[in-house]
Design a protein around this motif. Structure first.
Motif, PDB file in Angstrom:
ATOM      1  N   PRO A  53       0.819  -1.211   0.000  1.00 52.25           N
ATOM      2  CA  PRO A  53       0.000   0.000   0.000  1.00 52.25           C
ATOM      3  C   PRO A  53       0.854   1.263   0.000  1.00 52.25           C
ATOM      4  O   PRO A  53       1.992   1.277   0.497  1.00 52.25           O
ATOM      5  CB  PRO A  53      -0.817  -0.124   1.296  1.00 52.25           C
ATOM      6  CG  PRO A  53      -0.840  -1.587   1.586  1.00 52.25           C
ATOM      7  CD  PRO A  53       0.482  -2.111   1.122  1.00 52.25           C
ATOM      8  N   THR A  54       0.302   2.322  -0.549  1.00 55.97           N
ATOM      9  CA  THR A  54       1.001   3.611  -0.592  1.00 55.97           C
ATOM     10  C   THR A  54       1.412   4.038   0.809  1.00 55.97           C
ATOM     11  O   THR A  54       0.624   4.004   1.744  1.00 55.97           O
ATOM     12  CB  THR A  54       0.096   4.679  -1.224  1.00 55.97           C
ATOM     13  OG1 THR A  54      -0.282   4.266  -2.546  1.00 55.97           O
ATOM     14  CG2 THR A  54       0.812   6.020  -1.302  1.00 55.97           C
ATOM     15  N   GLY A  55       2.665   4.424   0.954  1.00 52.76           N
ATOM     16  CA  GLY A  55       3.186   4.867   2.235  1.00 52.76           C
ATOM     17  C   GLY A  55       3.745   3.767   3.110  1.00 52.76           C
ATOM     18  O   GLY A  55       4.324   4.042   4.161  1.00 52.76           O
ATOM     19  N   GLN A  56       3.591   2.503   2.695  1.00 51.32           N
ATOM     20  CA  GLN A  56       4.053   1.383   3.507  1.00 51.32           C
ATOM     21  C   GLN A  56       5.408   0.821   3.035  1.00 51.32           C
ATOM     22  O   GLN A  56       5.892  -0.164   3.582  1.00 51.32           O
ATOM     23  CB  GLN A  56       3.012   0.267   3.488  1.00 51.32           C
ATOM     24  CG  GLN A  56       1.678   0.670   4.092  1.00 51.32           C
ATOM     25  CD  GLN A  56       1.783   0.909   5.596  1.00 51.32           C
ATOM     26  OE1 GLN A  56       2.101   0.011   6.358  1.00 51.32           O
ATOM     27  NE2 GLN A  56       1.527   2.136   6.025  1.00 51.32           N
ATOM     28  N   ASP A  57       6.005   1.459   2.066  1.00 51.60           N
ATOM     29  CA  ASP A  57       7.265   0.993   1.484  1.00 51.60           C
ATOM     30  C   ASP A  57       8.454   1.696   2.145  1.00 51.60           C
ATOM     31  O   ASP A  57       9.229   2.395   1.496  1.00 51.60           O
ATOM     32  CB  ASP A  57       7.272   1.201  -0.024  1.00 51.60           C
ATOM     33  CG  ASP A  57       6.913   2.629  -0.430  1.00 51.60           C
ATOM     34  OD1 ASP A  57       6.303   3.361   0.381  1.00 51.60           O
ATOM     35  OD2 ASP A  57       7.246   3.021  -1.570  1.00 51.60           O
ATOM     36  N   LYS A  58       8.631   1.476   3.443  1.00 54.88           N
ATOM     37  CA  LYS A  58       9.709   2.125   4.187  1.00 54.88           C
ATOM     38  C   LYS A  58      11.066   1.513   3.828  1.00 54.88           C
ATOM     39  O   LYS A  58      11.164   0.330   3.505  1.00 54.88           O
ATOM     40  CB  LYS A  58       9.476   1.980   5.696  1.00 54.88           C
ATOM     41  CG  LYS A  58       8.072   2.380   6.174  1.00 54.88           C
ATOM     42  CD  LYS A  58       7.737   3.811   5.882  1.00 54.88           C
ATOM     43  CE  LYS A  58       6.512   4.304   6.664  1.00 54.88           C
ATOM     44  NZ  LYS A  58       5.304   3.484   6.465  1.00 54.88           N
ATOM     45  N   GLU A 112       5.979   1.746  10.433  1.00 60.01           N
ATOM     46  CA  GLU A 112       5.058   0.677  10.048  1.00 60.01           C
ATOM     47  C   GLU A 112       5.223   0.332   8.582  1.00 60.01           C
ATOM     48  O   GLU A 112       5.503   1.198   7.747  1.00 60.01           O
ATOM     49  CB  GLU A 112       3.625   1.146  10.321  1.00 60.01           C
ATOM     50  CG  GLU A 112       2.537   0.177   9.922  1.00 60.01           C
ATOM     51  CD  GLU A 112       1.157   0.787  10.086  1.00 60.01           C
ATOM     52  OE1 GLU A 112       0.429   0.878   9.084  1.00 60.01           O
ATOM     53  OE2 GLU A 112       0.827   1.182  11.219  1.00 60.01           O
ATOM     54  N   ARG A 113       5.055  -0.951   8.253  1.00 60.80           N
ATOM     55  CA  ARG A 113       5.071  -1.397   6.865  1.00 60.80           C
ATOM     56  C   ARG A 113       4.059  -2.538   6.709  1.00 60.80           C
ATOM     57  O   ARG A 113       3.785  -3.258   7.672  1.00 60.80           O
ATOM     58  CB  ARG A 113       6.469  -1.879   6.446  1.00 60.80           C
ATOM     59  CG  ARG A 113       6.979  -3.038   7.249  1.00 60.80           C
ATOM     60  CD  ARG A 113       8.457  -3.237   7.117  1.00 60.80           C
ATOM     61  NE  ARG A 113       9.220  -2.036   7.344  1.00 60.80           N
ATOM     62  CZ  ARG A 113       9.452  -1.487   8.547  1.00 60.80           C
ATOM     63  NH1 ARG A 113       8.952  -2.069   9.637  1.00 60.80           N
ATOM     64  NH2 ARG A 113      10.147  -0.396   8.670  1.00 60.80           N
ATOM     65  N   SER A 114       3.516  -2.701   5.526  1.00 61.02           N
ATOM     66  CA  SER A 114       2.531  -3.762   5.311  1.00 61.02           C
ATOM     67  C   SER A 114       2.498  -4.150   3.842  1.00 61.02           C
ATOM     68  O   SER A 114       3.014  -3.435   2.976  1.00 61.02           O
ATOM     69  CB  SER A 114       1.133  -3.320   5.768  1.00 61.02           C
ATOM     70  OG  SER A 114       0.656  -2.270   4.939  1.00 61.02           O
ATOM     71  N   ALA A 115       1.878  -5.307   3.575  1.00 55.82           N
ATOM     72  CA  ALA A 115       1.719  -5.785   2.208  1.00 55.82           C
ATOM     73  C   ALA A 115       0.478  -6.653   2.131  1.00 55.82           C
ATOM     74  O   ALA A 115       0.034  -7.226   3.134  1.00 55.82           O
ATOM     75  CB  ALA A 115       2.949  -6.575   1.754  1.00 55.82           C
ATOM     76  N   THR A 116      -0.085  -6.740   0.937  1.00 58.49           N
ATOM     77  CA  THR A 116      -1.209  -7.643   0.689  1.00 58.49           C
ATOM     78  C   THR A 116      -0.798  -8.662  -0.368  1.00 58.49           C
ATOM     79  O   THR A 116      -0.028  -8.356  -1.287  1.00 58.49           O
ATOM     80  CB  THR A 116      -2.462  -6.888   0.213  1.00 58.49           C
ATOM     81  OG1 THR A 116      -2.200  -6.272  -1.064  1.00 58.49           O
ATOM     82  CG2 THR A 116      -2.842  -5.800   1.210  1.00 58.49           C
ATOM     83  N   PHE A 117      -1.300  -9.884  -0.219  1.00 57.67           N
ATOM     84  CA  PHE A 117      -0.967 -10.987  -1.117  1.00 57.67           C
ATOM     85  C   PHE A 117      -2.276 -11.574  -1.646  1.00 57.67           C
ATOM     86  O   PHE A 117      -3.178 -11.883  -0.880  1.00 57.67           O
ATOM     87  CB  PHE A 117      -0.160 -12.049  -0.377  1.00 57.67           C
ATOM     88  CG  PHE A 117       1.077 -11.499   0.288  1.00 57.67           C
ATOM     89  CD1 PHE A 117       2.271 -11.398  -0.405  1.00 57.67           C
ATOM     90  CD2 PHE A 117       1.031 -11.063   1.607  1.00 57.67           C
ATOM     91  CE1 PHE A 117       3.408 -10.891   0.197  1.00 57.67           C
ATOM     92  CE2 PHE A 117       2.164 -10.554   2.223  1.00 57.67           C
ATOM     93  CZ  PHE A 117       3.348 -10.466   1.514  1.00 57.67           C
ATOM     94  N   LYS A 118      -2.336 -11.736  -2.956  1.00 60.07           N
ATOM     95  CA  LYS A 118      -3.615 -12.077  -3.579  1.00 60.07           C
ATOM     96  C   LYS A 118      -3.406 -13.018  -4.764  1.00 60.07           C
ATOM     97  O   LYS A 118      -2.366 -13.002  -5.404  1.00 60.07           O
ATOM     98  CB  LYS A 118      -4.297 -10.787  -4.054  1.00 60.07           C
ATOM     99  CG  LYS A 118      -5.691 -10.947  -4.623  1.00 60.07           C
ATOM    100  CD  LYS A 118      -6.255  -9.578  -4.992  1.00 60.07           C
ATOM    101  CE  LYS A 118      -7.661  -9.701  -5.546  1.00 60.07           C
ATOM    102  NZ  LYS A 118      -8.220  -8.361  -5.894  1.00 60.07           N
ATOM    103  N   GLY A 160       1.457   0.748  -4.153  1.00 63.47           N
ATOM    104  CA  GLY A 160       0.157   0.956  -4.767  1.00 63.47           C
ATOM    105  C   GLY A 160      -0.051   0.171  -6.052  1.00 63.47           C
ATOM    106  O   GLY A 160      -1.164   0.122  -6.570  1.00 63.47           O
ATOM    107  N   LYS A 161       1.018  -0.456  -6.581  1.00 64.42           N
ATOM    108  CA  LYS A 161       0.903  -1.259  -7.796  1.00 64.42           C
ATOM    109  C   LYS A 161       1.032  -2.743  -7.446  1.00 64.42           C
ATOM    110  O   LYS A 161       1.655  -3.097  -6.449  1.00 64.42           O
ATOM    111  CB  LYS A 161       1.980  -0.870  -8.804  1.00 64.42           C
ATOM    112  CG  LYS A 161       1.806   0.535  -9.370  1.00 64.42           C
ATOM    113  CD  LYS A 161       2.818   0.809 -10.477  1.00 64.42           C
ATOM    114  CE  LYS A 161       2.596   2.182 -11.100  1.00 64.42           C
ATOM    115  NZ  LYS A 161       3.550   2.443 -12.214  1.00 64.42           N
ATOM    116  N   THR A 162       0.458  -3.585  -8.302  1.00 63.41           N
ATOM    117  CA  THR A 162       0.476  -5.028  -8.066  1.00 63.41           C
ATOM    118  C   THR A 162       1.499  -5.689  -8.983  1.00 63.41           C
ATOM    119  O   THR A 162       1.538  -5.420 -10.193  1.00 63.41           O
ATOM    120  CB  THR A 162      -0.912  -5.632  -8.313  1.00 63.41           C
ATOM    121  OG1 THR A 162      -1.846  -5.050  -7.397  1.00 63.41           O
ATOM    122  CG2 THR A 162      -0.891  -7.142  -8.121  1.00 63.41           C
TER     123      THR A 162
END
Length: 352
Positions: free
Chosen positions: A118-123, A268-274, A204-206
């Motif tokens: 997500p945008t802003g989570q790429d620390k 903080e950092r996060s990611a989604t997997f789909k 923000g990109k997949t």
């Protein structure tokens, strides 16, 4: 609350702020001693203690070895970094993982996964490992303010943290390499062959990941990784590695999120997997819909517990760590999503 502190010479005044309330404390003396700051009301959850130098007559404000706390808020279960051997890891923050349930006992030749940060989570210092397997890992990193990588590594079957110790017959051998991909040996957390592609991926990109692993019939397994950007219709080869003394298909499909930069463990950092899929040796694509959440030793030893996993919109898995947030998801939790319905449309015979 209090401080255990000293000053080399002279005296200093330190402002301590907790939950919006500030109090000054005077520190003198060249030996560590405990000093009471005062009483503060604190909520449940992580509590930020901010120390700011106000005045000093010596060369610097103070050496602080401990933050001390007592009272009713200290009478229950408390989580704080109190094991010196974990200080480095506590600063990095806990890592968290998703282990995907494989819906078949058949041999697995391919793993497919998609990741969005997500945008802003790429620390800086973030490692988003997308397609992990028993013998290695494949994902994306933020290496600096100007460099990002697609990383694919395979461990040697010889257990060591020093690649120079690996006997020649147990070294992972490079078979193919993609354009502009760098390869070398790695160590420190096991050792083996590493390949990476410097690519300015964006939050923000997949991005899509495809991994292949099959035995060659000569007591080796060949691992090959490809990467696809949303701007391109052609898969990019990262590398193909031969791992000796190995006779297996792909196993232990997993993802993780971690931070490798101690200076940024407070972020903080996060990611989604789909859209996770496997392809059997016989050629059948099967969707994945269940994953188990796990954490590393930093979390298990209650040094930091700001790491969670979960789902989003019923069809996406998530991982998040760092930043000292207070949401808790119990390690070992199982997550289930609606299985994806359309298998990847990939012409495997034309992959580079």
């Amino acid at each position: 609350m209090g401080l255990k502190a000293k000053v080399p010479n002279g005296n200093s005044t330190i402002k301590v702020t907790v939950n919006g309330i500030s109090k000054n404390i005077s520190i003198t003396g060249p030996s560590y001693s405990s000093r009471i700051i005062g009483n503060f009301n604190v909520p449940a959850g992580y509590v930020k203690v901010d120390l700011q130098g106000v005045t000093k007559t010596g060369s610097y404000f103070a050496d602080v070895s401990h933050i001390l706390f007592s009272g009713t808020a200290a009478s229950g279960t408390n989580v704080f970094s109190n094991m010196p051997e974990y200080y480095y890891w506590s600063r990095r923050g806990p890592s968290c993982h998703l282990s995907y349930t494989i819906p078949t006992p058949e041999n697995i030749s391919y793993y497919y996964n998609e990741v969005t940060v997500p945008t802003g989570q790429d620390k800086i210092g973030s490692d988003f490992m997308v397609s992990g397997f028993k013998e290695g890992y494949f994902g994306i990193q933020v290496n600096s303010a100007t460099e990002r990588r697609i990383l694919f590594s395979v461990w040697s079957p010889f257990e060591t943290d020093n690649p120079d110790d690996i006997p020649e017959d147990k070294k992972v051998k490079l078979l193919k390499i993609g354009t502009d991909v760098t390869t070398n040996q790695f160590g420190g957390e096991g050792a083996g062959g590493q390949s990476y592609y410097k690519y300015n991926w964006a939050a923000g990109k997949t991005y899509k990941f495809l991994l292949k692993g099959e035995p060659d019939g000569n007591n080796n397994t060949i691992y090959t990784a490809w990467f696809l950007t949303p701007e391109n219709s052609n898969w990019k080869l990262i590398a193909s590695w031969k791992r000796p003394y190995t006779n297996t298909y792909l196993t232990n499909f997993h993802s993780f999120v971690e931070n490798f930069e101690p200076e940024n463990g407070y972020l903080e950092r996060s990611a989604t997997f789909k859209n996770q899929w496997i392809r059997t040796q016989e050629g059948t694509w099967k969707p994945l819909s269940t994953a188990k959440f796990s954490v590393d030793a930093t979390y298990k030893n209650a040094q930091r517990i700001d790491a969670i996993g979960g789902t989003k919109d019923g069809n996406t898995f998530t991982l998040q760590n760092g930043g000292f947030f207070n949401t808790i998801v119990e390690p070992g939790s199982q997550f289930t999503i609606t299985p994806p319905s359309t298998a990847p449309n990939i012409n495997l015979s034309t992959l580079p």
